[in-house]
Motif scaffolding. Structure first.
Motif, short mmCIF file in Angstrom:
data_model
loop_
_atom_site.label_atom_id
_atom_site.label_comp_id
_atom_site.label_asym_id
_atom_site.label_seq_id
_atom_site.Cartn_x
_atom_site.Cartn_y
_atom_site.Cartn_z
N LEU A 3 -13.27 3.53 5.75
CA LEU A 3 -11.94 2.71 6.06
C LEU A 3 -12.06 2.60 4.58
N TYR A 4 -12.74 2.88 3.63
CA TYR A 4 -12.03 2.78 2.13
C TYR A 4 -11.81 4.32 1.85
N ASP A 5 -12.72 5.29 2.32
CA ASP A 5 -12.19 6.79 1.59
C ASP A 5 -11.12 6.33 2.92
N ARG A 6 -10.82 6.69 3.53
CA ARG A 6 -9.12 6.87 4.31
C ARG A 6 -8.02 5.62 2.99
N ILE A 7 -8.09 5.09 3.04
CA ILE A 7 -7.00 4.35 2.05
C ILE A 7 -7.61 4.72 0.75
N VAL A 8 -8.27 4.91 -0.26
CA VAL A 8 -7.95 6.34 -1.51
C VAL A 8 -7.50 7.53 -0.87
N ALA A 9 -7.74 8.07 -0.61
CA ALA A 9 -6.69 9.37 0.63
C ALA A 9 -5.56 9.11 0.27
N ALA A 10 -4.98 8.34 1.86
CA ALA A 10 -4.22 7.92 1.70
C ALA A 10 -3.17 7.68 0.73
N THR A 11 -3.42 6.61 -0.42
CA THR A 11 -2.86 6.33 -1.44
C THR A 11 -2.73 7.84 -2.42
N LYS A 12 -4.00 8.54 -2.60
CA LYS A 12 -3.77 10.19 -3.55
C LYS A 12 -2.54 11.15 -2.63
N ALA A 13 -2.96 10.65 -1.46
CA ALA A 13 -1.80 11.56 -0.95
C ALA A 13 -0.40 11.34 -1.16
N ALA A 14 0.05 9.88 -1.31
CA ALA A 14 0.86 9.55 -1.05
C ALA A 14 1.34 9.19 -3.06
N PHE A 15 0.22 9.07 -4.18
CA PHE A 15 0.71 8.29 -5.38
C PHE A 15 0.77 9.99 -6.44
N GLY A 16 -0.77 10.41 -5.66
CA GLY A 16 -1.14 11.70 -6.52
C GLY A 16 -2.65 11.01 -7.60
N GLN A 17 -2.53 9.64 -7.14
CA GLN A 17 -3.85 9.10 -7.27
C GLN A 17 -4.20 8.14 -6.52
N GLY A 18 -5.90 7.91 -6.08
CA GLY A 18 -6.31 7.74 -5.71
C GLY A 18 -6.52 5.79 -5.73
N ILE A 19 -6.33 4.71 -4.60
CA ILE A 19 -6.17 3.43 -5.41
C ILE A 19 -7.20 3.01 -3.77
N ASN A 20 -8.08 2.74 -4.24
CA ASN A 20 -9.43 1.56 -3.86
C ASN A 20 -9.10 0.28 -3.25
N PRO A 21 -9.39 -0.49 -2.34
CA PRO A 21 -9.07 -1.48 -1.61
C PRO A 21 -9.15 -2.57 -2.85
N HIS A 22 -10.32 -2.53 -3.72
CA HIS A 22 -10.09 -3.82 -4.42
C HIS A 22 -9.41 -3.61 -5.41
N LEU A 23 -8.69 -2.90 -5.96
CA LEU A 23 -7.96 -2.73 -6.68
C LEU A 23 -6.52 -3.03 -6.21
N PHE A 24 -6.27 -3.51 -4.78
CA PHE A 24 -4.90 -3.52 -4.40
C PHE A 24 -5.15 -5.49 -4.25
N ARG A 25 -6.56 -5.72 -4.68
CA ARG A 25 -6.37 -7.20 -4.56
C ARG A 25 -6.42 -7.31 -6.64
N ASP A 26 -7.00 -6.80 -6.88
CA ASP A 26 -6.62 -6.63 -8.54
C ASP A 26 -5.56 -6.80 -9.08
N CYS A 27 -4.70 -5.79 -8.87
CA CYS A 27 -3.11 -5.97 -8.53
C CYS A 27 -2.47 -7.23 -8.20
N ALA A 28 -2.57 -8.43 -6.57
CA ALA A 28 -2.26 -9.07 -7.06
C ALA A 28 -2.81 -10.50 -7.54
N ALA A 29 -3.85 -10.14 -8.00
CA ALA A 29 -3.45 -11.76 -8.92
C ALA A 29 -3.26 -10.79 -10.45
#
Length: 93
Positions: A3-29
């Motif tokens: 799941l981690y790898d799929r999220i990183v790959a999907a965000t890299k394809a969408a934004f040009g930079q992979g974003i890991n799940p923990h960074l979403f938490r960091d961004c929220a806080a």
């Protein structure tokens, strides 16, 4: 890990930079801390932290972000001379 790898790959394809799940938490806080610091307590609940101290780390990160923005604005003002009003300086973030 799949799941981690799929999220990183999907965000890299969408934004040009992979974003890991923990960074979403960091961004929220960090977003709560920057946009509405008086409500930082909700970040603990949002992230499931047992201790406010854990969330406080992100709040302190937000202070660093604000300091960097302020420094950037001051550098822009210095480059353009002292007559440039602060409210005409664009927010770099």
């Amino acid at each position: 890990m799949a799941l981690y790898d799929r999220i990183v790959a999907a965000t890299k394809a969408a934004f040009g930079q992979g974003i890991n799940p923990h960074l979403f938490r960091d961004c929220a806080a960090t977003s709560v801390a920057v946009d509405d610091p008086a409500q930082i307590g909700i970040a603990s609940q949002l992230l499931g932290h047992r201790s406010q101290a854990t969330t406080e780390r992100y709040y302190n990160q937000a202070h660093s972000l604000e300091a960097a923005r302020s420094m950037q604005a001051n550098l822009v003002r210095l480059r353009h001379g002292p007559r440039l009003p602060l409210d005409t300086v664009e927010d770099p973030g």
